[in-house]
Motif scaffolding. Sequence first.
Motif: not given
Length: 383
Positions: A241-265
């Motif tokens: 992930v590159g440009r998608g996280c600009l101004g959205r450092p919380w994107l990784f929490a959303e990605l991690s949750s989704r890909l680990n089968g957890k509710p997305v914050p």
Amino acid sequence: MTSRAPLHIGSLELGSPVVLAPMAGITNVAFRTLCREIETARAGSTAGLYVCEMVTARALVERNEATMHMTTFGPTETPRSLQLYTVDPRYTYEAARMIVEEDLADHIDMNFGCPVPKVTRKGGGAALPYKRNLFGQIVAAAVRATEGTSIPVTVKFRIGIDADHPTHLDAGRIAEGEGAAAVALHARTAAQRYSGVADWDEIARLKQHVTTIPVLGNGDIFAAEDAERMMTSTGCDGVVVGRGCLGRPWLFAELSSRLNGKPVPEPPRLGEVAEIMHRHAELLVDHHGEHKGTREMRKHIAWYLRGFPAGSDLRSALALVESLAQLKSLLSELDPEVPYPAAAEGPRGRQGSPGKVMLPDGWLEDPDDCAVPQGADLMHSGG
């Protein structure tokens, strides 16, 4: 939602198959620390791989002051991931040995995807994989330098120079054969730069072509759904992930949750975004000092506030911020209860237009030529 298996890159086991792409002036220790803090707070752990800004192999070997500063990692940052820009097997080997002997990082990535004209016109970045023998020698040099250690070497590249000169399947095969622990494909050509739509079908082709090491996909990951869709449709083992996280450092929490089968914050309200902005500035000041740190923060302002209601006067003042105290005062003028806007979703960062790739004279005449391009390793680290 189904939880995905951990991603193994050599000796590294990642609980989330998500990698932060190096971006010049962005993915310094401040931004990486911030992303990690938010992922831990919102997803419960830090699971992915966060790569530092690209550094030039020769500049590292020569201990360029700015380059050495860019290799700063946080005291608890693990795994420490460092990306090299390189065109010369000799400097590649020396830089990788330096990383090993001085314990500078736990992972080495090599960038062969930069489409910037000042890089490609000298034979570097996305131009170099066309010289397949030289490309193989460079990958082999890094692998040889890390032999007997737990430091994996990975390689990132594009589809090719342009539609008429694809290189990714050869590059994947060569990197795999020379001992790379994983490969990543930005699914655009150098001619496309960052425009248009990434061709995920080429990620699937590379995955079918490279079968013994992980294949990661890069391009147009702007939401958790995008990452899951890419992995499902291409069969790739992880996303970059590159440009998608600009101004959205919380994107990784959303990605991690989704890909680990957890509710997305839930995405943050404006008040939380303001707190994140202030924390980002604090970390930049810790890294650069207040004068440079607050100025570095300025470029992030528009990305953070995209889609949110904030008057032009306030935006202008934030874009000229000169101190942490001033930033805090200005951020207090934002309405903390404003929900995350739909207008903030989608592509962000530079896109630009496609264009002809600048190459050295005669570059396309002999793909088997092993001559090191002259002057291509003298560029400053960071891109």
